[in-house]
Design a protein around this motif. Sequence first.
Motif, PDB file in Angstrom:
ATOM      1  N   ARG A 151       0.886  -1.053  -0.173  1.00 54.77           N
ATOM      2  CA  ARG A 151       0.368   0.605   0.490  1.00 54.77           C
ATOM      3  C   ARG A 151       0.788   1.390  -0.079  1.00 54.77           C
ATOM      4  NH1 ARG A 151      -2.848  -1.531   3.765  1.00 54.77           N
ATOM      5  NH2 ARG A 151      -4.146  -2.404   2.294  1.00 54.77           N
ATOM      6  N   ARG A 152       1.723   1.474   0.720  1.00 49.15           N
ATOM      7  CA  ARG A 152       3.163   2.417   1.363  1.00 49.15           C
ATOM      8  C   ARG A 152       3.491   2.162  -0.548  1.00 49.15           C
ATOM      9  NH1 ARG A 152       6.840   1.011   5.169  1.00 49.15           N
ATOM     10  NH2 ARG A 152       4.731   0.422   6.111  1.00 49.15           N
ATOM     11  N   ALA A 153       3.976   1.606  -0.904  1.00 47.28           N
ATOM     12  CA  ALA A 153       5.023   1.482  -2.228  1.00 47.28           C
ATOM     13  C   ALA A 153       3.849   1.837  -3.324  1.00 47.28           C
ATOM     14  CB  ALA A 153       4.729   0.609  -3.307  1.00 47.28           C
ATOM     15  N   LEU A 154       2.408   1.718  -3.460  1.00 47.28           N
ATOM     16  CA  LEU A 154       1.678   2.038  -4.276  1.00 47.28           C
ATOM     17  C   LEU A 154       1.439   3.695  -4.038  1.00 47.28           C
ATOM     18  CD1 LEU A 154      -1.377  -0.973  -3.877  1.00 47.28           C
ATOM     19  CD2 LEU A 154      -0.189   0.325  -6.277  1.00 47.28           C
ATOM     20  N   GLU A 155       1.495   4.355  -3.062  1.00 48.31           N
ATOM     21  CA  GLU A 155       0.940   5.228  -2.610  1.00 48.31           C
ATOM     22  C   GLU A 155       2.899   6.371  -2.530  1.00 48.31           C
ATOM     23  OE1 GLU A 155       0.389   6.033   1.591  1.00 48.31           O
ATOM     24  OE2 GLU A 155      -1.492   5.203   1.284  1.00 48.31           O
ATOM     25  N   ASP A 156       4.030   5.908  -2.357  1.00 48.52           N
ATOM     26  CA  ASP A 156       5.091   6.787  -3.308  1.00 48.52           C
ATOM     27  C   ASP A 156       5.221   5.796  -4.164  1.00 48.52           C
ATOM     28  OD1 ASP A 156       5.048   6.536  -0.257  1.00 48.52           O
ATOM     29  OD2 ASP A 156       6.777   5.102  -0.017  1.00 48.52           O
TER      30      ASP A 156
END
Length: 166
Positions: free
Chosen positions: A36-41
């Motif tokens: 999820r964080r990678a998709l945001e970042d």
Amino acid sequence: DVMASRIADDRRAIEASLIKALSAHDVDDAGRERARRALEDYGFVARQCALMLQGRDAWERSSAARVLGQISSIASLPAMIEALHDADSVVRNQAVTSLGQLKQPAAIGALLDIARRHSDIPPALLSESLTACSVDDLSFLDSVAFDYREPQAGADGDPQELDSLF
């Protein structure tokens, strides 16, 4: 390096893999959070938000809302709430569903407002999303220690003040 690639096919493959990881049974909660964080970042969430709000056709906007629901990133909350006002009912309905997947109490007011404005939103769909946003987990109640002892009489025979129990 792969995540930072500017090649569209690479980015689509990475996005699909990360989204798949969010629902994979063999990925733990920490792995889902990293995906999820990678998709945001790396801008995938921002791109889907923009697509949901400015897509050329209703299918494109609805698909973006569905993907954002799968990602369940709180960063998409403002765009999801904005999508509730889409001219197309399919997009609005998908936004309602996706807001339920976010499970954010901040969405409750917008969901109630859109229900008053658009009677075409299925009540069951709205109810499910409102429930998901209202209470996600009551396990926090297990950590609260309650003392259910009866008040004890003081030396003079009068019950102790309730304040003294706390």
